[in-house]
Design a protein around this motif. Sequence first.
Motif, PDB file in Angstrom:
ATOM      1  N   SER A 245      62.982 -39.969  26.054  1.00 12.38           N
ATOM      2  CA  SER A 245      63.030 -41.138  25.177  1.00 12.38           C
ATOM      3  C   SER A 245      61.938 -40.951  24.144  1.00 12.38           C
ATOM      4  CB  SER A 245      62.803 -42.428  25.965  1.00 12.38           C
ATOM      5  OG  SER A 245      63.890 -42.714  26.804  1.00 12.38           O
TER       6      SER A 245
ATOM      7  N   PHE B  62      60.114 -42.321  20.331  1.00 15.54           N
ATOM      8  CA  PHE B  62      59.851 -43.496  19.515  1.00 15.54           C
ATOM      9  C   PHE B  62      59.075 -43.082  18.264  1.00 15.54           C
ATOM     10  CE2 PHE B  62      60.598 -46.508  23.077  1.00 15.54           C
ATOM     11  CZ  PHE B  62      60.448 -45.658  24.148  1.00 15.54           C
TER      12      PHE B  62
ATOM     13  N   TYR C  71      56.360 -45.255  15.897  1.00 18.29           N
ATOM     14  CA  TYR C  71      55.626 -46.488  15.633  1.00 18.29           C
ATOM     15  C   TYR C  71      54.896 -46.357  14.308  1.00 18.29           C
ATOM     16  CZ  TYR C  71      56.054 -48.446  20.394  1.00 18.29           C
ATOM     17  OH  TYR C  71      56.520 -48.997  21.579  1.00 18.29           O
TER      18      TYR C  71
ATOM     19  N   LEU D  98      56.997 -51.058  16.350  1.00 18.08           N
ATOM     20  CA  LEU D  98      58.061 -50.115  16.596  1.00 18.08           C
ATOM     21  C   LEU D  98      58.960 -49.996  15.370  1.00 18.08           C
ATOM     22  CD1 LEU D  98      59.561 -48.334  18.744  1.00 18.08           C
ATOM     23  CD2 LEU D  98      61.029 -50.339  19.113  1.00 18.08           C
TER      24      LEU D  98
ATOM     25  N   LYS E  85      63.771 -46.148  18.062  1.00 18.65           N
ATOM     26  CA  LYS E  85      63.669 -45.389  19.305  1.00 18.65           C
ATOM     27  C   LYS E  85      64.976 -44.689  19.621  1.00 18.65           C
ATOM     28  CE  LYS E  85      64.688 -49.264  22.441  1.00 18.65           C
ATOM     29  NZ  LYS E  85      64.159 -50.063  23.581  1.00 18.65           N
TER      30      LYS E  85
ATOM     31  N   THR F  43      67.094 -43.206  22.892  1.00 18.18           N
ATOM     32  CA  THR F  43      67.155 -43.257  24.355  1.00 18.18           C
ATOM     33  C   THR F  43      68.466 -42.659  24.850  1.00 18.18           C
ATOM     34  OG1 THR F  43      68.023 -45.512  24.255  1.00 18.18           O
ATOM     35  CG2 THR F  43      65.647 -45.252  24.533  1.00 18.18           C
TER      36      THR F  43
ATOM     37  N   PHE G 195      53.241 -42.783  14.067  1.00 16.05           N
ATOM     38  CA  PHE G 195      53.056 -42.073  15.325  1.00 16.05           C
ATOM     39  C   PHE G 195      54.405 -41.761  15.969  1.00 16.05           C
ATOM     40  CE2 PHE G 195      48.528 -42.315  15.749  1.00 16.05           C
ATOM     41  CZ  PHE G 195      48.164 -43.475  15.081  1.00 16.05           C
TER      42      PHE G 195
ATOM     43  N   SER H 127      58.169 -40.731  25.905  1.00 18.63           N
ATOM     44  CA  SER H 127      57.957 -41.471  27.148  1.00 18.63           C
ATOM     45  C   SER H 127      58.023 -40.520  28.324  1.00 18.63           C
ATOM     46  CB  SER H 127      58.997 -42.570  27.280  1.00 18.63           C
ATOM     47  OG  SER H 127      58.754 -43.335  28.429  1.00 18.63           O
TER      48      SER H 127
ATOM     49  N   LEU I  81      53.641 -43.724  27.786  1.00 17.66           N
ATOM     50  CA  LEU I  81      53.829 -43.217  26.432  1.00 17.66           C
ATOM     51  C   LEU I  81      52.776 -42.174  26.116  1.00 17.66           C
ATOM     52  CD1 LEU I  81      54.609 -46.475  24.418  1.00 17.66           C
ATOM     53  CD2 LEU I  81      56.191 -44.931  25.606  1.00 17.66           C
TER      54      LEU I  81
END
Lengths: 115, 115
Positions: free
Chosen positions: A32, A34, A36, A46, A49, A51, A90, A94, A103
């Motif tokens: 997963s 992400f 940010y 956020l 993402k 997943t 960033f 995960s 994270l």
Amino acid sequence: AQSVTQLDSHVSVSEGTPVLLRCNYSSSYSPSLFWYVQHPNKGLQLLLKYTSAATLVKGINGFEAEFKKSETSFHLTKPSAHMSDAAEYFCVVSVISRNTDKLIFGTGTRLQVFP
Amino acid sequence: DAGITQSPRHKVTETGTPVTLRCHQTENHRYMYWYRQDPGHGLRLIHYSYGVKDTDKGEVSDGYSVSRSKTEDFLLTLESATSSQTSVYFCAINPTSGRARDTQYFGPGTRLTVL
């Protein structure tokens, strides 16, 4: 071990031009991922993402990212930069863990937008 | 900000003194986290909690302790502050299952300076 590498510590673009922020990941399983964003002296928000659903992920403020397993990449793009996009970004992976998944953050890319 | 507050927002202290930072949430979420942010490192997990009185260490836990006596509050304590603990500290919550596909939401941060 899971990790992310942000390939550029600083990126500068002119307003109205495309944005590309690069991120490579390392993971022993399907991750997963992400993105940010952190505006100056603010907390983290956020953007989007991934997943394991669609590989092209759309986020807020016109940003999107594409998960490419063959390249182990998750680059963030935006077709046209706005002055308000100036911030630190960033890339995050995960990690599956015992009590809660954790994270792991990249070191960040600072985006400057010039008028 | 997902109903997360941190206090104090800014603190200056001297080496060797104890310091406690507070994270407060209004939604009774189970999972809470403490991170520190330093230039060139992104965010790194210090400790986390997966319920009242249930806590565990993150990747940079040395010199820090935590407590969670009620759902809404997660306290981070520096028993004897050192200059290397000068940083910005972020609290985060996970409002769902604590697993990989879930989003963590971050508080506004506490800037701590240890002289």
